[in-house]
Write a protein that holds these residues in place. Structure first.
Motif, PDB file in Angstrom:
ATOM      1  N   ASP A  76       9.215   4.118   7.522  1.00 45.40           N
ATOM      2  CA  ASP A  76       8.734   3.402   6.727  1.00 45.40           C
ATOM      3  C   ASP A  76       7.169   3.949   6.177  1.00 45.40           C
ATOM      4  N   VAL A  77       6.708   4.389   7.316  1.00 50.71           N
ATOM      5  CA  VAL A  77       5.177   4.902   7.050  1.00 50.71           C
ATOM      6  C   VAL A  77       5.463   6.209   6.233  1.00 50.71           C
ATOM      7  N   VAL A  78       6.110   7.143   6.607  1.00 49.28           N
ATOM      8  CA  VAL A  78       6.409   8.482   5.866  1.00 49.28           C
ATOM      9  C   VAL A  78       6.794   8.005   4.467  1.00 49.28           C
ATOM     10  N   ALA A  79       7.884   7.381   4.184  1.00 49.14           N
ATOM     11  CA  ALA A  79       8.021   6.906   2.943  1.00 49.14           C
ATOM     12  C   ALA A  79       7.097   6.283   2.088  1.00 49.14           C
ATOM     13  N   ASP A  80       6.140   5.476   2.687  1.00 50.55           N
ATOM     14  CA  ASP A  80       5.123   4.848   2.004  1.00 50.55           C
ATOM     15  C   ASP A  80       4.355   5.964   1.581  1.00 50.55           C
ATOM     16  N   ILE A  81       3.597   6.838   2.449  1.00 53.09           N
ATOM     17  CA  ILE A  81       2.797   7.927   2.077  1.00 53.09           C
ATOM     18  C   ILE A  81       3.690   9.016   0.843  1.00 53.09           C
ATOM     19  N   ARG A  82       4.570   9.304   1.012  1.00 55.30           N
ATOM     20  CA  ARG A  82       5.399  10.126   0.079  1.00 55.30           C
ATOM     21  C   ARG A  82       5.484   9.385  -1.191  1.00 55.30           C
ATOM     22  N   PHE A  83       5.772   8.072  -1.463  1.00 52.87           N
ATOM     23  CA  PHE A  83       5.869   7.501  -2.782  1.00 52.87           C
ATOM     24  C   PHE A  83       4.263   7.321  -3.367  1.00 52.87           C
ATOM     25  N   THR A  84       3.269   6.735  -2.377  1.00 51.53           N
ATOM     26  CA  THR A  84       1.984   6.771  -2.950  1.00 51.53           C
ATOM     27  C   THR A  84       1.212   7.879  -3.416  1.00 51.53           C
ATOM     28  N   ARG A  85       1.692   9.244  -2.573  1.00 51.69           N
ATOM     29  CA  ARG A  85       1.131  10.325  -3.182  1.00 51.69           C
ATOM     30  C   ARG A  85       1.951  11.026  -4.287  1.00 51.69           C
ATOM     31  N   ALA A  86       3.422  10.757  -4.620  1.00 54.55           N
ATOM     32  CA  ALA A  86       3.847  11.040  -5.767  1.00 54.55           C
ATOM     33  C   ALA A  86       3.382  10.344  -6.948  1.00 54.55           C
ATOM     34  N   LEU A  87       3.035   9.045  -6.868  1.00 55.50           N
ATOM     35  CA  LEU A  87       2.585   8.345  -7.863  1.00 55.50           C
ATOM     36  C   LEU A  87       1.211   8.583  -8.084  1.00 55.50           C
ATOM     37  N   LYS A  88       0.230   9.165  -7.210  1.00 54.84           N
ATOM     38  CA  LYS A  88      -0.884   9.706  -7.534  1.00 54.84           C
ATOM     39  C   LYS A  88      -1.098  10.662  -8.349  1.00 54.84           C
ATOM     40  N   ASN A  89      -0.140  11.948  -7.481  1.00 57.76           N
ATOM     41  CA  ASN A  89      -0.236  13.194  -8.223  1.00 57.76           C
ATOM     42  C   ASN A  89       0.357  13.138  -9.607  1.00 57.76           C
ATOM     43  N   GLY A  90       1.456  12.045  -9.920  1.00 53.05           N
ATOM     44  CA  GLY A  90       2.057  12.038 -11.149  1.00 53.05           C
ATOM     45  C   GLY A  90       1.144  11.331 -12.204  1.00 53.05           C
ATOM     46  N   GLY A  91      -0.104  10.769 -11.807  1.00 51.85           N
ATOM     47  CA  GLY A  91      -1.103  10.431 -12.776  1.00 51.85           C
ATOM     48  C   GLY A  91      -0.998   9.394 -13.772  1.00 51.85           C
ATOM     49  N   MET A  92       0.332   8.524 -13.499  1.00 51.93           N
ATOM     50  CA  MET A  92       0.869   7.446 -14.627  1.00 51.93           C
ATOM     51  C   MET A  92       0.511   6.089 -13.908  1.00 51.93           C
ATOM     52  N   THR A  93       0.016   6.039 -12.661  1.00 50.60           N
ATOM     53  CA  THR A  93       0.038   4.734 -11.995  1.00 50.60           C
ATOM     54  C   THR A  93      -1.451   4.545 -11.860  1.00 50.60           C
ATOM     55  N   CYS A  94      -1.840   3.256 -12.045  1.00 51.36           N
ATOM     56  CA  CYS A  94      -3.251   2.866 -11.794  1.00 51.36           C
ATOM     57  C   CYS A  94      -3.253   2.020 -10.608  1.00 51.36           C
ATOM     58  N   ALA A  95      -2.165   1.346 -10.004  1.00 51.89           N
ATOM     59  CA  ALA A  95      -2.296   0.841  -8.643  1.00 51.89           C
ATOM     60  C   ALA A  95      -0.887   0.513  -7.944  1.00 51.89           C
ATOM     61  N   VAL A  96      -0.714   0.285  -6.571  1.00 56.88           N
ATOM     62  CA  VAL A  96       0.565   0.235  -5.909  1.00 56.88           C
ATOM     63  C   VAL A  96       0.317  -0.906  -5.141  1.00 56.88           C
ATOM     64  N   VAL A  97       1.449  -1.677  -5.114  1.00 61.61           N
ATOM     65  CA  VAL A  97       1.637  -2.672  -4.032  1.00 61.61           C
ATOM     66  C   VAL A  97       2.752  -2.327  -3.096  1.00 61.61           C
ATOM     67  N   SER A  98       2.525  -2.227  -1.763  1.00 63.88           N
ATOM     68  CA  SER A  98       3.564  -1.566  -0.940  1.00 63.88           C
ATOM     69  C   SER A  98       3.875  -2.694   0.239  1.00 63.88           C
ATOM     70  N   GLU A  99       5.187  -2.478   0.499  1.00 69.58           N
ATOM     71  CA  GLU A  99       5.489  -3.608   1.802  1.00 69.58           C
ATOM     72  C   GLU A  99       4.633  -3.395   3.008  1.00 69.58           C
ATOM     73  N   GLU A 100       4.374  -1.878   2.936  1.00 69.68           N
ATOM     74  CA  GLU A 100       3.513  -1.376   4.263  1.00 69.68           C
ATOM     75  C   GLU A 100       1.921  -1.460   3.964  1.00 69.68           C
ATOM     76  N   GLU A 101       1.513  -2.001   3.148  1.00 65.92           N
ATOM     77  CA  GLU A 101       0.043  -1.899   3.140  1.00 65.92           C
ATOM     78  C   GLU A 101      -0.403  -3.409   2.656  1.00 65.92           C
ATOM     79  N   GLN A 102      -1.430  -3.896   3.309  1.00 67.99           N
ATOM     80  CA  GLN A 102      -1.989  -5.152   3.074  1.00 67.99           C
ATOM     81  C   GLN A 102      -2.442  -5.496   1.701  1.00 67.99           C
ATOM     82  N   GLU A 103      -3.279  -4.598   1.109  1.00 67.50           N
ATOM     83  CA  GLU A 103      -4.023  -4.493  -0.112  1.00 67.50           C
ATOM     84  C   GLU A 103      -3.388  -3.686  -1.103  1.00 67.50           C
ATOM     85  N   ILE A 104      -3.941  -3.989  -2.376  1.00 70.15           N
ATOM     86  CA  ILE A 104      -3.419  -2.944  -3.433  1.00 70.15           C
ATOM     87  C   ILE A 104      -4.107  -1.598  -3.115  1.00 70.15           C
ATOM     88  N   ILE A 105      -3.243  -0.559  -3.444  1.00 68.61           N
ATOM     89  CA  ILE A 105      -3.734   0.777  -3.446  1.00 68.61           C
ATOM     90  C   ILE A 105      -4.159   1.145  -4.791  1.00 68.61           C
TER      91      ILE A 105
END
Ligand SMILES: O=P(O)(O)OC[C@H]1O[C@](O)(COP(=O)(O)O)[C@@H](O)[C@@H]1O
Ligand SMILES: [Mg+2]
Ligand SMILES: [Mg+2]
Length: 335
Positions: A76-105
């Motif tokens: 769960d945690v590995v997938a959360d890190i991988r997706f957040t990182r890919a979205l960050k590096n992709g540069g098209m996403t301003c924020a993420v809400v994930s099942e594994e995170e309390q707040e908006i990333i």
């Protein structure tokens, strides 16, 4: 032979398919296309880890609980890190809400897209080699680009999704998504490392024989649900329940079926999360001709108020969901 009748040839890569769809829109900026590619890339990375999870030290619990109070699995945690990182590096996403995170990333404030994600769906099946998935919803922010992302940018009705989909890590790995113009499925060709169009314009059969519900909760269900389950049994329908929402939904969309996760006394709003489980699958279901409801209203019409809110979910073949929810009326009248 008139090949054009076949539409895009099976075997088209995801990249090419996205580009062709983008070219159909003169106003397209390519940002959403890139975002879909970012998700596909993260999916390939997770697929590699899922495929060899038994060999790697990523099985078992992570030793912490997520915002839902559930024990997080390492994957769960590995997938959360991988997706957040890919979205960050992709540069098209301003924020993420994930099942594994309390707040908006918060990612790149100069972007227009918000992603709600269930990085790993079916966590209870990770260590037992049963199909699992990833679920994602994409929205355009409401607040001005460049400024801080607001809660309202994430708490949008499912009707506002610009795209949604899932990745199924099963006997093969598939990415299935919609942008509101039909549902398309791509299968990962492992030797090429490419998602290739395998299911063009997916349609859910109007009716079917499969019902999917955790009958272990039978006595905790409302009367109408029990009556519907009894009716399925009397009719000799086929009970199928994997315990991974993505896998149960996908099978039923292919073969015709209904998935039910009702509310119970203990879980008055059911278990599944509106923003990153129900909304995405409801968009796919409707785009393939199916139906998704919480028993009272269309899932996509529900106005979210919190990031991790839950909702009962009745989803699948249109005639089956309509028939199942007809038991509600009978129950209320009888009540
Ligand atoms: O074990 P239960 O209560 O039947 O719940 C199973 C459901 O819970 C889920 O595992 C919830 O999703 P997560 O694994 O992402 O938390 C669904 O995939 C599945 O359909
Ligand atoms: Mg889930
Ligand atoms: Mg999950």
């Amino acid at each position: 032979m008139n090949k054009s009748k076949l539409g895009l040839p099976i075997g088209t890569t995801l990249d090419r398919f996205i580009k062709q769809k983008e070219d159909e829109f003169s106003s397209a900026t390519g940002e959403l296309s890139q975002l879909l590619r970012d998700i596909a890339l993260a999916g390939k990375i997770i697929n590699k880890e899922v495929n060899k999870s038994g060999l790697l030290d990523i099985t078992g619990g992570f030793g912490e609980k997520n915002v839902q109070g559930e024990d997080q699995q390492k994957l769960d945690v590995v997938a959360d890190i991988r997706f957040t990182r890919a979205l960050k590096n992709g540069g098209m996403t301003c924020a993420v809400v994930s099942e594994e995170e309390q707040e908006i990333i918060h990612l790149n404030p100069n972007c227009r897209y918000v992603v709600a994600i269930d990085p790993l769906d079916g966590s209870s099946n990770i260590d037992v080699n049963v199909s699992i998935g990833t679920i994602f919803s994409i929205y355009k922010r409401i607040s001005p680009v460049g400024g801080p992302v607001q809660d309202e940018d994430v708490l949008q009705k499912g009707t506002e999704q610009v795209a949604a989909g899932y990745i199924l890590y099963g006997s093969s790995t598939m990415l299935v998504y919609t942008t509101g113009r039909g549902v398309h499925g791509f299968t990962l060709e492992p030797s090429l490392g490419e998602f290739v169009l395998s299911h063009n314009k997916m349609k859910s059969p109007k009716d079917g024989k499969i019902y999917s519900i955790n009958e272990g909760n039978y006595f905790a269900f409302d009367e109408w649900v029990r009556a519907y389950v009894d009716d399925c049994k009397k009719k000799g329908m086929t009970a199928r329940y994997i315990g991974s929402l993505v896998a149960d939904f996908h099978r039923n969309m292919m073969k015709g079926g209904i998935y039910l996760y009702p509310n119970t006394e203990k879980a008055p709003n059911g278990k599944l999360r509106l923003l990153y489980e129900c909304n995405a699958l409801a968009f796919i279901a409707e785009q393939s001709g199916g139906v998704a409801t919480n028993g009272k209203e269309r899932i996509l019409d529900i106005q979210p108020t919190t990031f991790h809110q839950r909702s009962p979910l009745y989803i699948g073949s249109s005639e089956m969901v309509e028939y199942a929810t007809s038991f509600i009326k009978a129950d209320t009248v009888a009540g």
